[in-house]
Design a protein around this motif. Structure first.
Motif, mmCIF file in Angstrom:
data_model
loop_
_atom_site.group_PDB
_atom_site.id
_atom_site.type_symbol
_atom_site.label_atom_id
_atom_site.label_comp_id
_atom_site.label_asym_id
_atom_site.label_seq_id
_atom_site.Cartn_x
_atom_site.Cartn_y
_atom_site.Cartn_z
ATOM 1 N N TYR A 92 0.906 -1.325 -0.112
ATOM 2 C CA TYR A 92 0.040 0.113 -0.058
ATOM 3 C C TYR A 92 0.811 1.150 -0.072
ATOM 4 C CZ TYR A 92 -2.501 4.154 1.787
ATOM 5 O OH TYR A 92 -2.810 5.395 1.721
ATOM 6 N N GLU A 93 2.010 1.200 0.799
ATOM 7 C CA GLU A 93 2.719 2.596 0.913
ATOM 8 C C GLU A 93 3.309 2.946 -0.448
ATOM 9 O OE1 GLU A 93 4.229 2.462 5.599
ATOM 10 O OE2 GLU A 93 5.053 1.305 4.172
ATOM 11 N N ALA A 96 0.586 3.861 -2.978
ATOM 12 C CA ALA A 96 -0.212 5.004 -2.825
ATOM 13 C C ALA A 96 0.809 6.333 -3.082
ATOM 14 C CB ALA A 96 -0.442 5.152 -1.104
ATOM 15 N N THR A 97 2.116 6.117 -2.760
ATOM 16 C CA THR A 97 3.140 6.930 -3.255
ATOM 17 C C THR A 97 2.876 7.049 -4.768
ATOM 18 O OG1 THR A 97 4.439 6.741 -1.205
ATOM 19 C CG2 THR A 97 5.524 7.563 -3.083
ATOM 20 N N ASP A 99 0.893 6.569 -6.692
ATOM 21 C CA ASP A 99 -0.684 7.289 -7.291
ATOM 22 C C ASP A 99 -0.113 8.640 -7.231
ATOM 23 O OD1 ASP A 99 -3.262 7.022 -7.906
ATOM 24 O OD2 ASP A 99 -3.800 7.711 -5.885
ATOM 25 N N HIS A 100 0.424 9.128 -6.342
ATOM 26 C CA HIS A 100 0.611 10.707 -6.283
ATOM 27 C C HIS A 100 1.560 10.983 -7.141
ATOM 28 C CE1 HIS A 100 -1.682 12.215 -2.569
ATOM 29 N NE2 HIS A 100 -1.421 11.027 -2.019
ATOM 30 N N TRP A 144 -6.474 1.549 1.647
ATOM 31 C CA TRP A 144 -6.607 2.501 0.702
ATOM 32 C C TRP A 144 -7.924 3.239 1.034
ATOM 33 C CZ3 TRP A 144 -3.025 2.409 -3.305
ATOM 34 C CH2 TRP A 144 -3.201 3.482 -4.271
ATOM 35 N N ARG A 167 -1.888 9.054 2.400
ATOM 36 C CA ARG A 167 -2.983 8.679 1.888
ATOM 37 C C ARG A 167 -3.002 8.776 0.405
ATOM 38 N NH1 ARG A 167 -4.660 5.655 3.961
ATOM 39 N NH2 ARG A 167 -7.019 5.987 3.160
ATOM 40 N N PRO A 168 -3.755 8.061 -0.407
ATOM 41 C CA PRO A 168 -3.923 7.934 -1.979
ATOM 42 C C PRO A 168 -4.145 9.178 -2.643
ATOM 43 C CG PRO A 168 -5.377 6.660 -1.013
ATOM 44 C CD PRO A 168 -4.695 6.869 0.251
ATOM 45 N N ARG A 171 -9.088 8.379 -3.903
ATOM 46 C CA ARG A 171 -9.437 7.979 -2.945
ATOM 47 C C ARG A 171 -10.291 6.453 -3.316
ATOM 48 N NH1 ARG A 171 -6.754 10.167 0.500
ATOM 49 N NH2 ARG A 171 -7.238 12.561 0.594
#
Length: 359
Positions: A92-93, A96-97, A99-100, A144, A167-168, A171
């Protein structure tokens, strides 16, 4: 129809020359393929995950992050994220990173992965691999969606009111389930209302078609609207030329070298000749019209809206790869996009201004 290029970054001798590309250059080839995919108008680019030779795709978040910096529009896929091997918190980490960094262009394709060596590397067994994949998926989904998570499972330490950052940007992220031969991934996808991506590479059409039929059956069983089911499918290879004779002549030595490599490793090829592969496999080699006709035949059986082509040159020269992908986008893709309507991919997400601080 939507079109992706996908690689699991094999690091093998060139099937025509026998030369092995240095690792650094091999990664540069992958980045260049992603840039070309965006330039030519493909919808997505995927990087798989393998943790054993002959592949060097053990860190897809790193590769995809570099691709994100080199592109601006194309959607980025994992193909697949092997959740049976990973700590879902760490996965996830990473994603999510990404994703940004990609501006919300990320899509996940998850799966339990394959290969005995990588299973031993991560201490995963045939008996627990599907349970690990299922548990990892469910925790990843919660991480997520939720800012604080309390959770307990079998394969990692429990979480108590855990805040996992960042946070992603998206959403809600679309998670595809990669499926090759087993019903476990199909069931997990159908149960959770997620799309299915069929490998559709190594076998004739029927085993894959049966799994897709099962997906649609289970989708309805779990109460989802049949119209909402979404399917993608792979292809075993691609090379188009204006004349089919030229396409076959160019691709034959590539196919034969690959088949010889399989035999040297002790494997019996499912498709022993190029003619057999053209007849019974998802290999797309020929004229533009022949390829259109074959994809349409597969679509009649699968009902898929997304398909992938290999991103690797696989013995083609750089010029040959560019020319055949240009031909795909100029003469093949427009017809398939018209004949096979597909739902749009999500648009990139604009960051939401914040006042700072971790929630």
């Amino acid at each position: 129809m939507k079109f992706l290029l996908i690689t699991i970054i094999p690091h093998v001798p060139n099937p025509r020359t026998g030369e092995v590309t240095p690792i650094t250059e091999r990664f540069r080839e992958v980045i260049a393929a992603a840039e070309l995919a965006e330039e030519l108008g493909f919808d997505g680019f995927g990087v798989g995950e393998r943790h054993e030779p002959p592949f060097i795709s053990s860190a897809p978040p790193v590769v995809l992050s570099h691709i994100a910096a080199k592109t601006s529009r194309i959607r980025l896929f994992t193909a697949v994220t092997t959740l049976s091997l990973l700590d879902p918190v760490r996965a996830y980490e990473d994603y999510a990173t990404l994703d940004h960094l990609s501006g919300g262009r990320l899509e996940l394709i998850i799966g339990k992965g394959n290969g005995a060596a990588q299973a031993r590397l991560f201490n995963v067994t045939p008996e627990d691999q599907w349970d690990r994949n299922r548990e990892g998926y469910r925790l990843l989904r919660r991480l997520w969606r939720e800012e604080r998570v309390t959770w307990e499972g079998r394969y990692r330490p429990p979480l108590r009111d855990a805040v996992v950052v960042p946070r992603p940007l998206q959403r809600e992220i679309r998670i595809w389930h990669g499926s090759a031969t087993s019903r476990e991934s199909v069931e997990l996808a159908a149960e959770n209302g997620d799309p299915l991506f069929s490998a559709n590479v190594a076998q004739p059409i029927e085993p894959y078609a049966e799994l897709i039929d099962y997906y649609r059956e289970r989708w309805a069983y779990h109460g989802h609207d049949p119209a909402d089911a979404l399917v993608g499918a792979g292809s075993a290879g691609y090379y188009a030329a204006r004349r089919s004779q030229d396409a076959i002549e160019t691709y034959r030595p590539i196919f034969e070298a690959r088949t010889a490599r399989l035999r040297r490793s002790g494997q019996d090829p499912v498709f022993p000749t190029l003619e057999d592969a053209l007849e019974r496999s998802s290999l797309l080699v020929g004229s533009p019209q022949q390829i259109i006709d074959k994809v349409m035949r597969y679509h009649e059986r699968f009902g898929h809206e997304v398909m992938h082509l290999p991103a690797d040159r696989d013995g083609l020269t750089e010029r040959q790869q560019r020319e055949t992908l240009e031909l795909f986008q100029s003469e093949i893709a427009p017809v398939l996009r018209k004949e096979i309507p597909s739902r749009p991919f999500p648009e990139p997400v604009s960051p939401t201004p914040t006042t700072g601080g971790t929630p």
